[in-house]
Design a protein around this motif. Sequence first.
Motif, short mmCIF file in Angstrom:
data_model
loop_
_atom_site.label_atom_id
_atom_site.label_comp_id
_atom_site.label_asym_id
_atom_site.label_seq_id
_atom_site.Cartn_x
_atom_site.Cartn_y
_atom_site.Cartn_z
N THR A 40 0.52 12.06 9.23
CA THR A 40 1.42 11.53 10.25
C THR A 40 2.56 10.77 9.60
O THR A 40 3.71 10.87 10.05
CB THR A 40 0.63 10.61 11.21
N SER A 41 2.26 10.04 8.52
CA SER A 41 3.32 9.28 7.86
C SER A 41 4.39 10.22 7.32
O SER A 41 5.58 9.96 7.48
CB SER A 41 2.74 8.45 6.71
N LYS B 225 0.86 -1.18 0.00
CA LYS B 225 0.00 0.00 0.00
C LYS B 225 0.90 1.23 0.00
O LYS B 225 1.83 1.33 0.82
CB LYS B 225 -0.85 -0.02 1.27
N1 LIG Z 1 2.72 1.12 9.81
C1 LIG Z 1 1.57 1.10 9.14
N2 LIG Z 1 0.87 -0.04 8.99
C2 LIG Z 1 -0.28 -0.07 8.31
N3 LIG Z 1 -0.83 1.00 7.72
C3 LIG Z 1 -0.19 2.17 7.82
C4 LIG Z 1 1.04 2.28 8.54
N4 LIG Z 1 1.44 3.56 8.48
C5 LIG Z 1 0.50 4.21 7.75
N5 LIG Z 1 -0.47 3.38 7.35
C6 LIG Z 1 -1.64 3.70 6.52
O1 LIG Z 1 -1.32 4.84 5.78
C7 LIG Z 1 -2.42 5.71 5.67
C8 LIG Z 1 -2.04 7.08 6.16
O2 LIG Z 1 -1.86 7.02 7.58
P1 LIG Z 1 -1.52 8.29 8.45
O3 LIG Z 1 -1.54 7.86 9.86
O4 LIG Z 1 -0.29 8.90 7.94
O5 LIG Z 1 -2.78 9.23 8.14
P2 LIG Z 1 -3.19 10.59 8.82
O6 LIG Z 1 -3.44 11.53 7.72
O7 LIG Z 1 -2.21 11.00 9.84
O8 LIG Z 1 -4.55 10.15 9.49
P3 LIG Z 1 -5.22 10.63 10.86
O9 LIG Z 1 -5.56 12.05 10.73
O10 LIG Z 1 -6.44 9.78 10.95
O11 LIG Z 1 -4.22 10.34 11.94
C9 LIG Z 1 -3.54 5.08 6.47
O12 LIG Z 1 -4.42 4.44 5.58
C10 LIG Z 1 -2.85 4.09 7.35
O13 LIG Z 1 -3.68 3.00 7.59
#
Ligand SMILES: Nc1ncnc2c1ncn2[C@@H]1O[C@H](COP(=O)(O)OP(=O)(O)OP(=O)(O)O)[C@@H](O)[C@H]1O
Length: 619
Positions: free
Chosen positions: A67-68, A41
Motif C-alpha cells: 500500500t505504501s 522506520k
Molecule cells: N503512516 C504510517 N505510520 C506508521 N506506519 C506506517 C505508515 N505507513 C506505513 N507504515 C508501516 O509500513 C509498513 C508497510 O505498510 P503497508 O500498509 O504499506 O503494508 P501492506 O503491505 O500494504 O500491508 P497490508 O497487506 O497488511 O495492508 C507497515 O509496517 C506499516 O506499519
Amino acid sequence: SYPLVMEECSMDLYGPTLTFQNLCYCITEKQGFFCRKGHKKDVLKDVSGIMKPGMNAIMGPTGSGKTSLLDVIAGRKDPQGLCSGEVLVDSKVVTSDLRLSSAYVVQDDILMGTLTVRENLAFSVNLRLPPDQFSSQDKVFRVNNVLEELCLQDCADTKIGTEFLRGISGGERKRCSIGMELITSPSLLFLDEPTTGLDANTANSIIALLQRLSRNGKTIIFSIHQPRFSIFRQFDHLTLMNKGEIIYAGPANQAVGYFEDLGYKCEVFNNPADFFLDVINGEIDPVLGLPDAGGNSAHVVFQSSVNLYRQSHFCRQLTEQLKQMKQAVEPSVTAVREQSSYATPFLYQLRVVCGRTVKNILRNPQTSYAQLILNIIFAVLVGLIYFQIPHTLPEALQNRIGAFFFLIINMVFGNLSAVELFINERALFIHENSSGYYRTSVYFLSKVFADLVPNRIVPVFIFSSIAYYMMGLKTDVEAFLLFALTMSLVSLSAVGLAFLVSASVSSFAMANILIALPFVFMMVFGGFLVNLNSMLSWMSWMKWASIFRYGLEAVTINEMRGQVFTDNYTVLTGEMYLKMQGIDYSLWGFWQNEIALLGIMSVCMLLAYIQLLRINRWK
Ligand SMILES: Nc1ncnc2c1ncn2[C@@H]1O[C@H](COP(=O)(O)OP(=O)(O)OP(=O)(O)O)[C@@H](O)[C@H]1O
C-alpha cells in the motif's frame, strides 16, 4: 532459464507509463505522548520500477509495503517521508494535471450511503468533468455506460446503504467505488486491494473488468493480497515486495520460472500467489540450495532474494530502461508540488455539493426532526413553568430572569448535536477533496447552510414563538422579533463553537469533552451564577467571551425597557432594574451584545474553516 527479452502483452498498447526510481520512504514513529523525536522506520527501501499499460499487480505479505508503494507512486502519501527517488509519468514529473487524469480507488469504499448508485456516479461525473466541455447528455451517457460496464444496472437506483439502512451488497459497493473513478475515463488507475473482503466470484469479475479496461490502453496499478490462480493469470506485470524491498519485478507469467530457477519448486496444483508467499516466508526449501545463502531461515532467505533480484537480468534491464527514460525527461519540468486544480468552477461545485447535502438531510431526517421536537417540547415546558409571568414584584423580576437563563441554556446546550457535522463525513470529505471533486470552501459552505437552516434557524424560531407568548412577555411585535433574533444569535454562536470543535477532532468522545468545557465556563461567567464585578480581576476577562452574558443582557434589555413593575408599596421601572444591575440599556447597549454574538459566531466559523483546510489529507 527465463527469456532475455522482457516482452509483456501490453507493450504495444498506447497509454501512460509510470516509472519510479530509487524510492526510499521512511516514517518517524513517535514514542510516548510527549516524545517529539521517534525512531525512523524504512517503509520503502530503494524501490524502482516501470508500470506500463496493462495489469500491474503489487503483491507481498502483510506489512511488506504494498500500500505504501501504491500511495507513493499515486502521490497520496505525505511527501515529507520521501527521502529519495522520484515518480514520473511518461517521463514527466507528476503535476496537478496528471493527478486529475489519474484516479485512486481506496480500500474501504467511501460513498454517500443515502444516495443511490446512479446518484453517486452522477455526483462524481458532474464535479470531475468540466461543464463547458461535457453536456448533461454526455454525462448521463457516461453514467449509463459505467453502470452497464460494471453490471450495476440492477441496483442502479438502490441506495448504497448506511449503518441504519441496508443497501447494496459488498461487491456492488466495490464496483460502484471503481465506477466513481472510472467515470472520468482516467488513463491511470490505482486501486488499493480491490478484491479484499469479496467472495471469489465477485473478486474474479472485478479483476476481469480491470483487465478489459487495461486492454483499452489504461495503466492499472493495484495492490493485492494472495489472489487465486484465475485472478493471478490475468496480471501482466508483477511486483513482489517484502519488508519494503522488491524481490521480483517483471512479467507475471515469468515469476514462477524465475523462482524455479532459484531452486524453489512450485507444486503442480499450487497457486503461484501462495507459492510466492511461501518462498518469501521461508516455508519452502530450495531444492538446489540458494546460490549465496548459508541457510534458509526467513531472514537469510529475504536477504538472498533481494540480492538475487538485484543481480537478475530483470533488475539490470529495468535499470537500463530507467536510465534511457531519464535522459528523455524534460529539463524544464521541476518537481514542485502544485496546488491541485479543479475541473469545475466554484459556484457550480457549490450547487452540486449543496444539492447532495440537502438530499442527504431529506433522506436522513432524524436529526432535524429530533431537533425540532426537542425545541417544541422545551418551549412548551418553559412556557408552562413560567406561564404568563405577572407584573407584580418580586415574581416579575425573579421569573423573568430565571426564564431567560433557562432559555439561553437551552439555546446553547440544545445545539450540541452540531459537533457531529464534520466528524460524520470526515473520511468522505478527505477522499473527495484530495481526489479533486470540490474545494474545501465549497464543502464547508454547503454543510453550514444545509445544517443552519433546517436544524438551527427554523427550530429556534418555532421555539421562540411558543415560549414568548406562553410566558406573556412584552406584547409588541418588534420586541418579539428582537427576542427571536437574540435567541438565534445565541444559538448560532454556540453552533459556531461546535463546528470549530467538530472540524478540529476526529472522534465524538473528544468532541464532547472539548465542547462541554467552554460551555460550562461561559455559563459560569454569564453573570447569573456569579456577580461579575466581584470576580478576581485576572479571571474577569472571561466574561468577554461568554455567549451567555451577551444573550442574557440582550434579552433582559429588550424585555425590561419601558416596563413598570409594582407591589403594594413600590413601583420599579425596567430601566431602574437595569441600572441597578449595571447594564447599559441604551440602543447601542442592546446592539453591542448582538454584534458580540455575531462576532463570536463569525470567528468560530472562520476558525472551523481553517481547521478543515488543515486536516491531514496524506496517508
Ligand atoms: N503512516 C504510517 N505510520 C506508521 N506506519 C506506517 C505508515 N505507513 C506505513 N507504515 C508501516 O509500513 C509498513 C508497510 O505498510 P503497508 O500498509 O504499506 O503494508 P501492506 O503491505 O500494504 O500491508 P497490508 O497487506 O497488511 O495492508 C507497515 O509496517 C506499516 O506499519
